[in-house]
Design an enzyme around this catalytic site. Sequence first.
Site, PDB file in Angstrom:
ATOM      1  N   ARG A 172       0.826  -1.230   0.000  1.00  0.00           N
ATOM      2  CA  ARG A 172       0.000   0.000   0.000  1.00  0.00           C
ATOM      3  C   ARG A 172       0.853   1.272   0.000  1.00  0.00           C
ATOM      4  NH1 ARG A 172      -2.257  -3.573  -1.286  1.00  0.00           N
ATOM      5  NH2 ARG A 172      -3.972  -4.667  -0.285  1.00  0.00           N
ATOM      6  N   SER A 221     -10.148  -0.491   4.313  1.00  0.00           N
ATOM      7  CA  SER A 221      -9.274  -0.701   5.474  1.00  0.00           C
ATOM      8  C   SER A 221      -8.728   0.629   5.974  1.00  0.00           C
ATOM      9  CB  SER A 221      -8.112  -1.619   5.098  1.00  0.00           C
ATOM     10  OG  SER A 221      -8.618  -2.895   4.809  1.00  0.00           O
ATOM     11  N   GLU A 296      -3.947   3.715   6.642  1.00  0.00           N
ATOM     12  CA  GLU A 296      -3.921   3.448   5.191  1.00  0.00           C
ATOM     13  C   GLU A 296      -4.738   4.530   4.488  1.00  0.00           C
ATOM     14  OE1 GLU A 296      -4.573  -0.600   3.914  1.00  0.00           O
ATOM     15  OE2 GLU A 296      -5.552   0.060   2.065  1.00  0.00           O
TER      16      GLU A 296
HETATM   17  C1  FAD Z   1     -15.481  -0.666   0.322  1.00  0.00           C
HETATM   18  C2  FAD Z   1     -14.012  -0.444   0.057  1.00  0.00           C
HETATM   19  C3  FAD Z   1     -13.177  -1.526  -0.136  1.00  0.00           C
HETATM   20  C4  FAD Z   1     -11.817  -1.339  -0.390  1.00  0.00           C
HETATM   21  N1  FAD Z   1     -11.023  -2.426  -0.588  1.00  0.00           N
HETATM   22  C5  FAD Z   1      -9.728  -2.257  -0.926  1.00  0.00           C
HETATM   23  C6  FAD Z   1      -8.887  -3.383  -1.206  1.00  0.00           C
HETATM   24  O1  FAD Z   1      -9.296  -4.522  -1.158  1.00  0.00           O
HETATM   25  N2  FAD Z   1      -7.602  -3.142  -1.537  1.00  0.00           N
HETATM   26  C7  FAD Z   1      -7.077  -1.902  -1.596  1.00  0.00           C
HETATM   27  O2  FAD Z   1      -5.897  -1.754  -1.921  1.00  0.00           O
HETATM   28  N3  FAD Z   1      -7.846  -0.819  -1.319  1.00  0.00           N
HETATM   29  C8  FAD Z   1      -9.140  -0.961  -0.996  1.00  0.00           C
HETATM   30  N4  FAD Z   1      -9.917   0.125  -0.721  1.00  0.00           N
HETATM   31  C9  FAD Z   1      -9.301   1.469  -0.714  1.00  0.00           C
HETATM   32  C10 FAD Z   1      -9.316   2.182  -2.080  1.00  0.00           C
HETATM   33  O3  FAD Z   1     -10.343   1.694  -2.915  1.00  0.00           O
HETATM   34  C11 FAD Z   1      -7.975   2.070  -2.795  1.00  0.00           C
HETATM   35  O4  FAD Z   1      -6.920   2.621  -2.034  1.00  0.00           O
HETATM   36  C12 FAD Z   1      -8.008   2.764  -4.156  1.00  0.00           C
HETATM   37  O5  FAD Z   1      -6.827   2.464  -4.861  1.00  0.00           O
HETATM   38  C13 FAD Z   1      -8.133   4.278  -4.029  1.00  0.00           C
HETATM   39  O6  FAD Z   1      -8.408   4.787  -5.317  1.00  0.00           O
HETATM   40  P1  FAD Z   1      -9.167   6.166  -5.479  1.00  0.00           P
HETATM   41  O7  FAD Z   1      -9.211   6.500  -6.914  1.00  0.00           O
HETATM   42  O8  FAD Z   1     -10.472   6.132  -4.774  1.00  0.00           O
HETATM   43  O9  FAD Z   1      -8.158   7.132  -4.709  1.00  0.00           O
HETATM   44  P2  FAD Z   1      -8.472   8.365  -3.779  1.00  0.00           P
HETATM   45  O10 FAD Z   1      -9.074   7.945  -2.496  1.00  0.00           O
HETATM   46  O11 FAD Z   1      -9.192   9.414  -4.536  1.00  0.00           O
HETATM   47  O12 FAD Z   1      -6.970   8.853  -3.498  1.00  0.00           O
HETATM   48  C14 FAD Z   1      -6.100   8.016  -2.760  1.00  0.00           C
HETATM   49  C15 FAD Z   1      -4.679   8.534  -2.958  1.00  0.00           C
HETATM   50  O13 FAD Z   1      -4.319   8.359  -4.321  1.00  0.00           O
HETATM   51  C16 FAD Z   1      -3.921   9.610  -4.884  1.00  0.00           C
HETATM   52  N5  FAD Z   1      -4.355   9.627  -6.280  1.00  0.00           N
HETATM   53  C17 FAD Z   1      -5.598   9.426  -6.776  1.00  0.00           C
HETATM   54  N6  FAD Z   1      -5.576   9.550  -8.121  1.00  0.00           N
HETATM   55  C18 FAD Z   1      -4.301   9.853  -8.468  1.00  0.00           C
HETATM   56  C19 FAD Z   1      -3.634  10.136  -9.694  1.00  0.00           C
HETATM   57  N7  FAD Z   1      -4.274  10.151 -10.859  1.00  0.00           N
HETATM   58  N8  FAD Z   1      -2.308  10.407  -9.650  1.00  0.00           N
HETATM   59  C20 FAD Z   1      -1.624  10.423  -8.469  1.00  0.00           C
HETATM   60  N9  FAD Z   1      -2.195  10.180  -7.281  1.00  0.00           N
HETATM   61  C21 FAD Z   1      -3.520   9.893  -7.284  1.00  0.00           C
HETATM   62  C22 FAD Z   1      -4.635  10.664  -4.043  1.00  0.00           C
HETATM   63  O14 FAD Z   1      -3.981  11.908  -4.113  1.00  0.00           O
HETATM   64  C23 FAD Z   1      -4.550  10.035  -2.667  1.00  0.00           C
HETATM   65  O15 FAD Z   1      -3.284  10.252  -2.093  1.00  0.00           O
HETATM   66  C24 FAD Z   1     -11.281  -0.031  -0.449  1.00  0.00           C
HETATM   67  C25 FAD Z   1     -12.134   1.064  -0.262  1.00  0.00           C
HETATM   68  C26 FAD Z   1     -13.487   0.867  -0.018  1.00  0.00           C
HETATM   69  C27 FAD Z   1     -14.385   2.073   0.145  1.00  0.00           C
END
Ligand code: FAD
Length: 304
Positions: A172, A221, A296
């Site tokens: 992560r 998480s 996380e």
């Molecule tokens: C129900 C649920 C289940 C989940 N299960 C998992 C799982 O099994 N495994 C897991 O790893 N995660 C899980 N997550 C967490 C999440 O989905 C992941 O971390 C996902 O990768 C975040 O993506 P996002 O686009 O929503 O990022 P955001 O929440 O919008 O951003 C997260 C980080 O990424 C950065 N970011 C976003 N887009 C970019 C970009 N284009 N360039 C550079 N940085 C960027 C942001 O600045 C921030 O620091 C879960 C979340 C939920 C709500």
Amino acid sequence: MAQLLSRLPPVRGKLIEGAPLADITWLRVGGPAEVLFLPADEADLARFLAETPRDIPVQVLGAGSNTLVRDGGLPGVTVRLTPAFGQITADGLRLRAGAAALDKSVAKAAAKAGIAGLEFFVGVPGTIGGALRMNAGCYERETRDVLVEAVALDRRGRRLIAPHDELGYAYRHSDAPDEWIFVEAVFEGRADDPAAITQRMDAITARRESTQPIREKTSGSTFKNPDPAQSGGRSAWQLIDAAGWRGRRLGGAMFSPQHCNFLINEDAATAGDLETLGETVRAEVKAQFGVELEWEVRRVGETS
Ligand SMILES: Cc1cc2nc3c(=O)[nH]c(=O)nc-3n(C[C@H](O)[C@H](O)[C@H](O)COP(=O)(O)OP(=O)(O)OC[C@H]3O[C@@H](n4cnc5c(N)ncnc54)[C@H](O)[C@@H]3O)c2cc1C
């Protein structure tokens, strides 16, 4: 606020003052972005980055599924990539995906093209940009396992191509500079029958639906799993459970009774409720078991 807009370069996309971010994050809390930028395309974003004065903070938000925006909102400019960054194309065993593409869309496109190995993306509710930043993954697979290279823009708007082994990936975590905005990625898998791949994806979806509160207002998480050597092999949820916080509330915030490493906005929580509950549990786990849990979930912005 008006002063900030007047310092920003002209764009072809949209600049929105005081845009509410609670509407576009999974936890549904937090204050507004001082300015939200929706770039028309990559050239628009690159020019904006090149011409925006360096003292103005610029951050990026994907699907907001791993982000807790604090109640005072986000100063500076928050970039949200638009559907122009959401293209997905398959070529042999490789798949090129824009950073705004949803992980699950990438998993489905890979299955359709007979590319196996990307099934885990169906269980992560974020965008490819978020996956590249977080090294998202589940069930023993993560983004770095299938990534060939990522394409990012730096704060000067320069386009950089980073091979997967230059991104400093760990659990992560990526060492990619905070200022980078990922715009696309190339993934590679192995050949398999689309029906078999789809079956494995369905199994992942069914497993998650039965074990995680995926329809709640949550960020997944809350804490990373600690180093097993320090935690005696206990994962974050086991420590939270043992400390007695499963299902306990603070204001409108709660650690889910179903999966107690998932912090949920149970009843009109504020970002303050959620963060305070998280910090309270971190302190109790540290006091009871001597283990330092690491967030996380990304917490951003100002407290009100
Ligand atoms: C129900 C649920 C289940 C989940 N299960 C998992 C799982 O099994 N495994 C897991 O790893 N995660 C899980 N997550 C967490 C999440 O989905 C992941 O971390 C996902 O990768 C975040 O993506 P996002 O686009 O929503 O990022 P955001 O929440 O919008 O951003 C997260 C980080 O990424 C950065 N970011 C976003 N887009 C970019 C970009 N284009 N360039 C550079 N940085 C960027 C942001 O600045 C921030 O620091 C879960 C979340 C939920 C709500």
